[in-house]
Design an enzyme around this catalytic site. Sequence first.
Site, PDB file in Angstrom:
ATOM      1  N   VAL A 108     -37.473  44.818 -79.985  1.00 52.00           N
ATOM      2  CA  VAL A 108     -38.817  44.971 -79.411  1.00 52.00           C
ATOM      3  C   VAL A 108     -39.352  46.386 -79.556  1.00 52.00           C
ATOM      4  O   VAL A 108     -40.561  46.612 -79.422  1.00 52.00           O
ATOM      5  CB  VAL A 108     -38.857  44.545 -77.925  1.00 52.00           C
ATOM      6  N   ASN A 165     -39.950  40.475 -70.999  1.00 52.06           N
ATOM      7  CA  ASN A 165     -38.701  40.478 -70.255  1.00 52.06           C
ATOM      8  C   ASN A 165     -37.569  41.246 -70.928  1.00 52.06           C
ATOM      9  O   ASN A 165     -36.583  41.584 -70.295  1.00 52.06           O
ATOM     10  CB  ASN A 165     -38.280  39.011 -70.044  1.00 52.06           C
ATOM     11  N   SER A 220     -37.166  45.850 -62.101  1.00 46.17           N
ATOM     12  CA  SER A 220     -35.877  45.647 -61.439  1.00 46.17           C
ATOM     13  C   SER A 220     -35.923  46.338 -60.093  1.00 46.17           C
ATOM     14  O   SER A 220     -36.679  47.307 -59.903  1.00 46.17           O
ATOM     15  CB  SER A 220     -34.742  46.244 -62.280  1.00 46.17           C
ATOM     16  N   TYR A 235     -31.834  53.457 -66.745  1.00 50.93           N
ATOM     17  CA  TYR A 235     -32.275  52.110 -66.372  1.00 50.93           C
ATOM     18  C   TYR A 235     -33.239  52.162 -65.183  1.00 50.93           C
ATOM     19  O   TYR A 235     -34.328  51.583 -65.215  1.00 50.93           O
ATOM     20  CB  TYR A 235     -31.066  51.236 -66.025  1.00 50.93           C
ATOM     21  N   ALA A 286     -34.991  54.734 -64.071  1.00 55.89           N
ATOM     22  CA  ALA A 286     -36.220  55.439 -64.432  1.00 55.89           C
ATOM     23  C   ALA A 286     -37.125  54.557 -65.282  1.00 55.89           C
ATOM     24  O   ALA A 286     -38.351  54.527 -65.100  1.00 55.89           O
ATOM     25  CB  ALA A 286     -35.877  56.727 -65.183  1.00 55.89           C
ATOM     26  N   SER A 287     -36.523  53.814 -66.216  1.00 53.42           N
ATOM     27  CA  SER A 287     -37.335  52.950 -67.075  1.00 53.42           C
ATOM     28  C   SER A 287     -37.985  51.833 -66.270  1.00 53.42           C
ATOM     29  O   SER A 287     -39.150  51.492 -66.496  1.00 53.42           O
ATOM     30  CB  SER A 287     -36.488  52.373 -68.213  1.00 53.42           C
ATOM     31  N   LYS A 288     -37.263  51.271 -65.314  1.00 57.41           N
ATOM     32  CA  LYS A 288     -37.815  50.166 -64.544  1.00 57.41           C
ATOM     33  C   LYS A 288     -38.872  50.644 -63.546  1.00 57.41           C
ATOM     34  O   LYS A 288     -39.824  49.910 -63.239  1.00 57.41           O
ATOM     35  CB  LYS A 288     -36.696  49.405 -63.835  1.00 57.41           C
TER      36      LYS A 288
END
Length: 257
Positions: free
Chosen positions: A61, A87, A138, A151, A153-155
Amino acid sequence: MTHDFTGKRALVTGAASGIGAAAARALAEAGAEHLVLVDLDKERLAAMDLPCAVSLHAGDVADEALWDAVEADASDGGTTLDAAFLNAGIPGQPATFAKMSFAEWRKVISVNLDGLFLSLRSSMRLASDGAAIVLTASVAGVKAEPGIGPYGASKAGVIHMAKIAAKEGAPRRIRVNAIAPGGVDTGIWDGVPFFDNLVAKHQGDRAGALSAMAEGMTPMGRFESAEEIAGQVLFLLSGASGTMTGTTLVSDGGYSL
């Protein structure tokens, strides 16, 4: 509640397994006419058997060329998207900031933010007026925990991206929301050292290990299934969620309380 997607065209990324696969099945069963499915796993993607027309795009992606192909396929048919569930994402390897390599940081951010940007950009370009888009965030983007820096920080970024996209889409009545699951019973746990050790302590009983972990982590004492999360996604994609836009549905069994 049954949500009706009869005649609708929808996009699902991360569609070959877990929550993405459950959402693709739920959309097909709810009457979707055509599903555009994206996943890195070409074989599992091709093996999906759904009762509707499908377009398959296997790739990363975070690869802009993949999204050029998705947009080209849609424009050739003069079609638009009525719904999109973005997703695809990866958890990364647990490590504190002090011990994390830049390569590991970039690996997670590339998929979870760069990949989401590209998929969101294409979805907004292809969306029909009144379309709905859901982004997978999340609870890690809401509640801080050590060892999951990229993870989490990205969410957190995904949650804010949903708000910005919601404002940008509002003039065309395009709704954009996020869903923030907590623990979900998917294959994401398999191969994680601490979970594998827990399964071993339960004499190979994966369900028992998952139940024990959930009891220790959530006030509700259980994790959700991918199918339960898919049902919540369909609610956010359907007219039943009305004017909800720019919101984040936290579905974590009370973990974040």
